[in-house]
Design a protein around this motif. Structure first.
Motif, short mmCIF file in Angstrom:
data_model
loop_
_atom_site.label_atom_id
_atom_site.label_comp_id
_atom_site.label_asym_id
_atom_site.label_seq_id
_atom_site.Cartn_x
_atom_site.Cartn_y
_atom_site.Cartn_z
N LEU A 118 15.77 65.91 81.30
CA LEU A 118 14.33 67.02 81.39
C LEU A 118 13.29 67.19 80.13
O LEU A 118 12.48 67.56 80.08
CB LEU A 118 15.26 68.12 81.03
CG LEU A 118 16.23 69.22 81.90
CD1 LEU A 118 17.32 70.09 81.38
CD2 LEU A 118 15.42 69.50 83.12
N LYS A 119 13.53 65.43 79.94
CA LYS A 119 11.93 65.53 78.75
C LYS A 119 11.21 65.46 79.97
O LYS A 119 9.98 65.18 79.33
CB LYS A 119 12.69 63.68 78.23
CG LYS A 119 13.04 63.58 76.99
CD LYS A 119 13.27 62.35 76.46
CE LYS A 119 12.09 61.85 75.72
NZ LYS A 119 12.58 60.59 75.46
N VAL A 120 10.97 64.97 81.04
CA VAL A 120 9.83 65.03 82.18
C VAL A 120 9.57 66.74 81.78
O VAL A 120 7.32 66.22 81.80
CB VAL A 120 10.02 65.10 83.55
CG1 VAL A 120 10.52 66.32 83.77
CG2 VAL A 120 9.22 65.29 84.80
N LEU A 121 9.87 67.36 81.07
CA LEU A 121 8.77 68.98 81.07
C LEU A 121 7.79 68.04 79.64
O LEU A 121 6.52 68.40 79.30
CB LEU A 121 10.37 69.87 80.29
CG LEU A 121 10.61 69.62 81.31
CD1 LEU A 121 11.49 71.17 80.34
CD2 LEU A 121 10.15 70.92 82.58
N ASP A 122 8.00 67.03 78.44
CA ASP A 122 7.08 66.74 78.24
C ASP A 122 5.89 66.70 78.67
O ASP A 122 4.90 66.11 77.15
CB ASP A 122 7.29 66.10 77.11
CG ASP A 122 8.89 66.64 76.15
OD1 ASP A 122 9.08 67.90 75.93
OD2 ASP A 122 10.28 65.64 75.83
N LEU A 123 6.13 66.15 79.11
CA LEU A 123 4.95 65.02 80.13
C LEU A 123 3.84 66.42 80.75
O LEU A 123 2.89 66.52 81.32
CB LEU A 123 4.57 64.20 81.15
CG LEU A 123 6.38 63.30 80.38
CD1 LEU A 123 6.64 62.36 81.19
CD2 LEU A 123 5.40 62.25 79.32
N LEU A 124 4.22 67.22 81.41
CA LEU A 124 3.58 68.99 82.37
C LEU A 124 2.97 69.53 81.39
O LEU A 124 3.57 70.47 80.32
CB LEU A 124 4.81 69.25 83.03
CG LEU A 124 5.73 68.66 83.86
CD1 LEU A 124 7.05 69.04 84.26
CD2 LEU A 124 4.28 67.57 84.88
N ASP A 125 2.19 69.94 82.12
CA ASP A 125 1.31 70.79 81.35
C ASP A 125 1.31 72.18 82.58
O ASP A 125 0.68 72.16 83.44
CB ASP A 125 -0.76 71.19 81.56
CG ASP A 125 -0.99 71.82 80.13
OD1 ASP A 125 -0.77 72.32 79.72
OD2 ASP A 125 -2.70 71.98 81.36
N TYR A 126 1.72 72.95 81.78
CA TYR A 126 2.36 74.64 82.43
C TYR A 126 2.35 75.73 81.70
O TYR A 126 2.22 75.82 80.69
CB TYR A 126 3.31 74.39 83.57
CG TYR A 126 4.90 74.12 82.12
CD1 TYR A 126 5.63 75.31 81.16
CD2 TYR A 126 5.47 72.70 81.93
CE1 TYR A 126 6.07 74.31 79.91
CE2 TYR A 126 6.12 72.51 81.04
CZ TYR A 126 6.53 73.37 80.35
OH TYR A 126 7.65 72.77 78.98
#
Length: 202
Positions: A118-126
């Protein structure tokens, strides 16, 4: 039944947390049914959705044909035409760092793997985040059993809403609305109003 309920209630999104099926035909039938929904549909598998290759193949096949339905097992997706991200991790999430991962007879993952995926969330702008877990988070304040690892993920990413497995419940964990809708096979579901931070078991 859930498609009819969602339509009658004006739901904008449908979210399911496993156990979803136990064989390739079951996944195919379920996902084809969900693909008929006019709203986006997101799901994560449960601990019983093993072996994982059957689940992944069925998810892949339906997502190619219907981009508004998405499995979120260790990944994330933007809801269409919004800045709302849905993310999740299926299976049982163990609090033990050294717990063996299992994907053949049962889906079980050590806490580090859930955090890593779930570290992918660190790369997303939401603007808003909704998370799905088959494993319920622990809630020390309410003495609610569950996973400390999932509770840490909720504390780290502070989603507006968490949909999870476990006994039917609606509670607040920090600033996050946590909803365990219960078994759809038994006719249970929940309606959550993300922006208002409210939910009703039905």
């Amino acid at each position: 039944r859930i498609l009819e309920a969602a339509s009658g209630l004006g739901a904008e999104v449908i979210a399911l947390v496993g156990d979803l099926a136990h064989d390739p035909d079951g996944y195919r039938d379920l996902f084809r049914t969900l693909a008929r929904a006019p709203q986006p549909v997101y799901w994560v598998p449960g601990a019983g959705d093993a072996p994982v290759d059957h689940y992944l193949k069925a998810s892949y096949n339906i997502e190619v044909a219907f981009p508004t339905v998405r499995g979120l097992h260790g990944t994330a997706a933007f809801a269409p035409d919004t800045e709302v991200v849905f993310a999740g991790m299926g299976g049982e999430i163990s609090d033990d760092l050294d717990a063996p991962r299992e994907e053949q007879s049962r889906l079980r993952y050590p806490r580090w793997e859930a955090a890593y995926r779930l570290k992918v969330l660190d790369l997303l702008d939401y603007n808003e985040l909704v998370m799905l877990f088959a494993t319920a988070p622990a809630h020390k304040g309410h003495n609610t059993p569950g996973s400390e690892a999932v509770a840490e993920l909720v504390g780290t990413y502070r989603p507006r809403l968490v949909v999870c497995g476990g006994p039917r419940a609606v509670e607040i964990l920090g600033t996050t609305l946590v909803v365990a809708p219960g078994s759809l096979a038994d006719g249970h579901y929940a309606l959550a109003e993300v922006h208002a931070g409210t939910a009703e078991l039905a």
